[in-house]
Design a protein around this motif. Structure first.
Motif, mmCIF file in Angstrom:
data_model
loop_
_atom_site.group_PDB
_atom_site.id
_atom_site.type_symbol
_atom_site.label_atom_id
_atom_site.label_comp_id
_atom_site.label_asym_id
_atom_site.label_seq_id
_atom_site.Cartn_x
_atom_site.Cartn_y
_atom_site.Cartn_z
ATOM 1 N N SER A 2 0.800 -1.216 0.000
ATOM 2 C CA SER A 2 0.000 0.000 0.000
ATOM 3 C C SER A 2 0.834 1.268 0.000
ATOM 4 O O SER A 2 0.467 2.262 -0.582
ATOM 5 N N GLY A 3 1.980 1.270 0.673
ATOM 6 C CA GLY A 3 2.812 2.464 0.753
ATOM 7 C C GLY A 3 3.998 2.357 -0.167
ATOM 8 O O GLY A 3 4.200 1.368 -0.861
ATOM 9 N N ARG A 6 10.058 1.315 1.181
ATOM 10 C CA ARG A 6 10.804 2.041 2.212
ATOM 11 C C ARG A 6 12.228 2.378 1.777
ATOM 12 O O ARG A 6 12.734 3.434 2.103
ATOM 13 N N GLU A 46 4.938 8.776 5.514
ATOM 14 C CA GLU A 46 5.697 7.528 5.575
ATOM 15 C C GLU A 46 4.935 6.348 4.973
ATOM 16 O O GLU A 46 5.518 5.494 4.307
ATOM 17 N N ASP A 47 3.629 6.316 5.184
ATOM 18 C CA ASP A 47 2.836 5.199 4.662
ATOM 19 C C ASP A 47 2.399 5.419 3.216
ATOM 20 O O ASP A 47 1.789 4.543 2.610
#
Length: 184
Positions: A2-3, A6, A46-47
């Motif tokens: 979903s995000g 990273r 962040e997400d």
């Protein structure tokens, strides 16, 4: 997923709260030149759930006053306090060999100059006098804080995923658990 991935995102700033009454926010930039943050917009949470355009209005104590796209009221701005802002790594400049993005260092093994493992790099802090590495590990009763200077950190080896440190003796003495000198 979903995000954003990273590893492909770098934290470039954080929202410190509202500034004024019309929806401006105070942003703490983590860029070496604070104003560069605007060039990496739009910035994501962040997400990855939210993305914001960013326009700097002026420098203010503790950061930059900015307009974020979609933020119109002081209440909306205040609700974003503490939100970290991320930019895709490919929008950021390549760094010289002796500079690093903090995100690339977090989680690396930390060894002393003799090769003994001290722990892992947990965080990097800057309280105004330069960066400090926070090292945590099972043999440490409290985290070690080591200045991120060439003298105290002679080697950062991203390829080997390790950092070699040569901290002052008093730093190691404070963080080690159960190792006390009983000699008089």
């Amino acid at each position: 997923m979903s995000g954003p991935d990273r590893d492909s995102m770098i934290c470039v700033g954080a929202i410190a709260g509202a500034f004024g009454v019309r929806g401006e926010v105070r942003v703490k930039s983590f860029c070496s030149e604070p104003e560069d943050i605007a060039g990496y917009a739009p910035l994501s949470t962040e997400d990855g759930a939210h993305s914001y355009t960013l326009k700097i209005t002026r420098a203010v104590k503790g950061g930059l006053a900015c307009w974020l796209g979609g933020v119109k009221t002081r209440e909306q701005a205040e609700a974003l306090r503490g939100v970290r802002l991320f930019a895709p790594r490919d929008r950021l400049p390549a760094l010289p060999d002796d500079e690093f993005y903090h995100a690339d260092l977090i989680g690396l093994d930390v060894l002393d100059t003799g090769g003994a493992r001290l722990g892992r790099l947990h965080a990097i802090h800057d309280h105004g006098a330069g960066d400090f590495l926070e090292i945590t590990g099972p043999g440490l009763k409290t985290p070690l804080l080591i200045p991120f200077t060439l003298e105290a950190v002679p080697t950062v080896d991203l390829a080997a995923r390790r950092i070699i440190v040569d901290p002052p003796v008093e730093v190691l003495g404070e963080g080690r658990g159960g190792e006390e000198d009983d000699t008089e």
